[in-house]
Enzyme design. Structure first.
Site, short mmCIF file in Angstrom:
data_model
loop_
_atom_site.label_atom_id
_atom_site.label_comp_id
_atom_site.label_asym_id
_atom_site.label_seq_id
_atom_site.Cartn_x
_atom_site.Cartn_y
_atom_site.Cartn_z
N HIS A 38 0.91 -1.30 0.06
CA HIS A 38 0.13 0.03 -0.14
C HIS A 38 0.78 1.41 0.13
O HIS A 38 1.62 1.47 0.96
CB HIS A 38 -0.75 0.05 1.09
CG HIS A 38 -1.77 1.06 1.24
ND1 HIS A 38 -1.73 2.15 2.04
CD2 HIS A 38 -2.73 1.37 0.30
CE1 HIS A 38 -2.63 2.92 1.67
NE2 HIS A 38 -3.37 2.58 0.82
N HIS A 85 -8.70 6.35 13.93
CA HIS A 85 -8.43 4.89 13.74
C HIS A 85 -9.21 4.10 14.99
O HIS A 85 -9.10 2.83 14.58
CB HIS A 85 -6.95 4.82 13.72
CG HIS A 85 -6.03 5.71 13.10
ND1 HIS A 85 -5.74 7.06 13.41
CD2 HIS A 85 -5.69 5.34 12.07
CE1 HIS A 85 -5.08 7.61 12.53
NE2 HIS A 85 -4.89 6.60 11.42
N ARG A 109 -2.96 23.46 3.34
CA ARG A 109 -3.94 22.20 3.33
C ARG A 109 -3.29 21.29 3.72
O ARG A 109 -2.52 20.55 2.74
CB ARG A 109 -4.73 22.21 2.48
CG ARG A 109 -5.62 20.88 2.07
CD ARG A 109 -6.76 20.88 3.18
NE ARG A 109 -7.45 19.76 3.32
CZ ARG A 109 -7.65 18.99 4.21
NH1 ARG A 109 -6.65 18.75 5.19
NH2 ARG A 109 -8.62 17.73 3.94
N CYS A 135 -7.89 24.47 -3.47
CA CYS A 135 -8.38 23.38 -2.95
C CYS A 135 -9.68 23.25 -3.52
O CYS A 135 -10.59 24.14 -3.55
CB CYS A 135 -8.33 23.60 -1.44
SG CYS A 135 -9.07 22.28 -0.60
N TYR A 184 -11.78 13.68 -3.29
CA TYR A 184 -11.94 14.55 -4.32
C TYR A 184 -12.64 14.36 -5.50
O TYR A 184 -12.15 13.99 -6.47
CB TYR A 184 -10.47 15.02 -4.39
CG TYR A 184 -10.03 15.67 -3.44
CD1 TYR A 184 -10.30 16.90 -2.94
CD2 TYR A 184 -8.65 14.97 -2.57
CE1 TYR A 184 -9.68 17.40 -1.73
CE2 TYR A 184 -8.19 15.57 -1.50
CZ TYR A 184 -8.72 16.73 -1.17
OH TYR A 184 -8.39 16.99 0.03
N1 LIG Z 1 1.75 15.50 0.57
C1 LIG Z 1 1.01 16.22 0.56
N2 LIG Z 1 0.43 16.93 -0.27
C2 LIG Z 1 -0.69 17.65 -0.52
C3 LIG Z 1 -1.61 17.76 0.76
C4 LIG Z 1 -1.13 17.00 1.82
O1 LIG Z 1 -1.84 16.90 2.79
N3 LIG Z 1 0.12 16.16 1.76
N4 LIG Z 1 -2.73 18.23 0.56
C5 LIG Z 1 -3.05 18.57 -0.89
C6 LIG Z 1 -4.20 19.19 -0.94
S1 LIG Z 1 -5.69 19.15 -0.79
C7 LIG Z 1 -4.05 20.70 -1.36
S2 LIG Z 1 -5.41 21.86 -1.21
C8 LIG Z 1 -2.89 21.28 -1.53
C9 LIG Z 1 -2.46 22.43 -0.60
O2 LIG Z 1 -1.20 23.04 -0.99
P1 LIG Z 1 -0.73 24.29 -0.06
O3 LIG Z 1 -0.76 23.78 1.70
O4 LIG Z 1 0.76 24.54 -0.47
O5 LIG Z 1 -1.50 25.32 -0.28
O6 LIG Z 1 -1.70 20.38 -1.27
C10 LIG Z 1 -2.15 19.07 -1.88
N5 LIG Z 1 -0.77 18.41 -1.62
MO LIG Z 2 -7.45 20.56 -1.18
#
Ligand SMILES: Nc1nc2c(c(=O)[nH]1)N[C@H]1C(S)=C(S)[C@@H](COP(=O)(O)O)O[C@H]1N2
Ligand SMILES: [Mo]
Length: 576
Positions: A129, A153, A229, A275, A409
């Site tokens: 995984h 969890h 985020r 987002c 998403y």
């Molecule tokens: N590794 C990783 N990448 C990620 C995320 C995360 O939680 N972990 N969040 C995603 C989401 S849902 C969004 S909206 C964007 C947010 O990017 P930012 O925090 O640089 O604005 O990163 C994306 N890439």
């Molecule tokens: Mo997001």
């Protein structure tokens, strides 16, 4: 190893495909990799996961950040260490001393975890995984303190699945009141940076914070106020970390991060990230409950991103970017903390795709919150695909199996509850057109200036922003600010800033009109904005027809009710 029959039956039930023949089995990249490797025989993970009924369970568990993919064969599998120094108790279960369990830590060949007094060998699950490594933080010891931090969890389904990995119990000599004395577990958020107090924080662990309104009216969003985020903690990859690329053959190639900066042409693109939940609170307010963070209009920001093009890096591995094999359909990304997502291969390879492996954000090293040291930036697509703290890229015949690809998403119809078949809904990739009002400021000579952003995905330029001051009965055009966008193609990856002037007389007009209706004090003016992109896509008027329980893609007209009385007061004072 034995498994309670009820659990096994429950699992098989989940695996069964409802009213339909089994999904066709494809060989996944992952399986091929194991077939080529010398590791113990692989779990038929892709088979299990491709049985549609198993997906919800798998994805649910994925939502825990450590999706336990079940290995039915694991029941029979004998791990090399099982016969070690263990004893056998009266129930014919093996028992292990704590020091032995501790040897099965994060770096061992066969990591184990303890729950209560029960010991589980989680090797096979982790192997199959992507992102499974997260549970490794708890390996060699008790998983419970960890689950206290991530309390989602603590569900029976998770416990049941864990039982499939049961190998024995903790030796009673090592138990205090029936369980293992817990070592304090390291706080996973230990590397999270101190954040700018101007960010509007929704949650702190993990950090979810939006760009403050004051910074939504500039073309480039400064790094320290760029929305954050995070689904988990901020990982800190080791200094000499490499990027791993897995090819369809199963071969893996490691590229030092320095090489990405020095051995490939460097490009800078200007790209907005948004987002999928941006403006969710507007949908909630207009309709009803939506699950997820209640973002206002600030889960969006624009930066310049520098690094090599993904397609150049893929080409350097020998992958035929001009003529990719048929089964190369998706490019999957994995982050160091376990997050994962994928994009269609066309986007990754296209000469107008501009997908960047960014090490630099607005001319500075990418800050920890935004993916240091490496992040993929997929312009025009939902920000969820721009994976931060990038550790691995895999070319695959299927989408990322993470829950962030297979469920979160996605969007459903207003009548659907999002609990049916997630595999039916398409993953969100390119974003629809959206816009918002971000400030209403009095002008020195009377009247107000309204500012905001407008953005569309897929590189589609914003061509018009319409504003109404009477709830949408009549319209006028906002002025679009022209800014220089960096990029290799003619695509428009960045938002447009716009402004609109409300003359003083519009306000007095609104007042005299509503005086007859509701009385002076209650006089309201409803400001509305909607944008149109180059494909002449425009925003829907209302939220109701696009309502979805997850609150994704909240793109209806932005309506801002303003009190005329307050506007007049602010106009007199000339205050913000
Ligand atoms: N590794 C990783 N990448 C990620 C995320 C995360 O939680 N972990 N969040 C995603 C989401 S849902 C969004 S909206 C964007 C947010 O990017 P930012 O925090 O640089 O604005 O990163 C994306 N890439
Ligand atoms: Mo997001």
């Amino acid at each position: 190893m034995s498994l309670p029959n009820t659990t096994r039956r429950a699992f098989l039930r989940l695996c069964r495909v409802k009213n339909s023949p089994p999904a066709p089995l494809r060989t996944s990249v992952q399986c091929r990799r194991y077939m080529n490797s010398s590791r113990p025989s692989p779990t038929p993970i892709s088979r299990i996961c491709q049985a549609r009924g198993a997906l919800p369970l798998f994805l649910f568990l994925g939502s825990l950040g450590w999706g336990l993919v079940t290995n039915l064969e694991a029941e029979e599998a004998v791990s090399p260490n099982q016969n070690a120094s263990s004893n056998v108790n009266e129930k014919n279960e093996k028992s292990f001393r704590l020091p032995e369990i501790k040897e099965h830590g994060p770096k061992s060949e066969r990591p184990w975890v303890i729950r209560g007094d029960r010991v589980y060998d989680i090797t096979d699950w982790i192997a199959g995984h992507p992102g499974g490594e997260v549970i490794l933080r708890a390996a060699g010891g008790s998983v419970e303190p960890y689950w206290k931090i991530f309390n989602i969890h603590q569900k029976q389904e998770v416990y049941d699945i864990l039982e499939m990995y049961f190998i024995g119990t903790v030796d009673p000599q090592d138990l205090v009141n029936g369980s293992v004395p817990s070592d304090a577990i390291e706080d996973p958020f230990i590397n999270d940076p101190v954040r700018d107090p101007r960010l509007h924080q929704h949650t702190s662990r993990p950090c979810n914070a939006e760009t403050p309104a004051s910074h939504l009216s500039t073309f480039i969003t400064p790094n320290h106020v760029f929305y954050v985020r995070n689904h988990m903690w901020v990982p800190s990859p080791p200094p000499n970390t490499t990027l791993t690329i897995e090819l369809p053959s199963g071969d893996e190639i490691s590229i030092p991060l320095d090489d990405l900066k020095t051995k490939f042409p460097q490009h800078t693109i200007t790209s907005t990230l948004q987002c999928s939940g941006n403006r969710r609170s507007h949908m909630t307010k207009a309709c009803t409950h939506t699950s997820g963070l209640q973002w206002k209009a600030g889960a969006i920001g624009t930066a310049t991103w520098t690094g090599p093009f993904l397609r150049d890096v893929l080409a350097s591995t020998g992958f035929p970017i001009a003529n990719p094999p048929q089964d190369a359909k998706h490019v999957q990304f994995v982050g160091h903390e376990a997050y994962g997502a994928s994009i269609p291969i066309d986007k990754a390879l296209s000469f107008s795709g501009d997908v960047i492996l960014a090490h630099t954000m607005n001319s500075a090293p990418i800050p920890p919150d935004h993916g240091y040291p490496l992040r993929v930036v997929v312009p025009g697509h939902v920000a969820a695909r721009s994976v931060k703290w990038l550790s691995k890229i895999a070319i695959s015949d299927e989408e990322s199996t993470s829950q962030w690809q297979r469920r979160d998403y996605k969007s459903f119809g207003p009548n659907e509850r999002g609990l049916e078949d997630w595999s039916k809904a398409k993953s969100i990739q390119e974003m629809p057109v959206n816009s918002a009002v971000t400030s209403v400021v009095p002008l020195p000579g009377g009247g107000f200036v309204v500012k905001g952003w407008a953005y569309s995905g897929g590189g589609r330029e914003i061509v018009r922003v319409d504003v109404s001051t009477n709830g949408g009965r009549s319209w006028d055009q906002a002025v679009l600010k022209e800014e220089q966008e960096l990029g290799s193609s003619s695509k428009h990856w960045a938002w447009k800033q716009w402004r609109y002037t409300i003359p003083s007389y519009t306000i007095s007009d609104a007042k005299s009109k509503s005086e007859n209706l509701e009385g002076k004090k209650k006089a309201k003016m409803t400001l509305v904005v909607k944008a149109t992109d180059e494909a002449y896509n425009t925003q829907p008027e209302k939220f109701e027809p696009i309502y979805n329980v997850r609150g994704n893609l909240a793109v209806a007209w932005h309506r801002v009710p303003l009190s005329v009385e307050k506007l007049e007061r602010r106009e007199r004072k000339g205050e913000n």
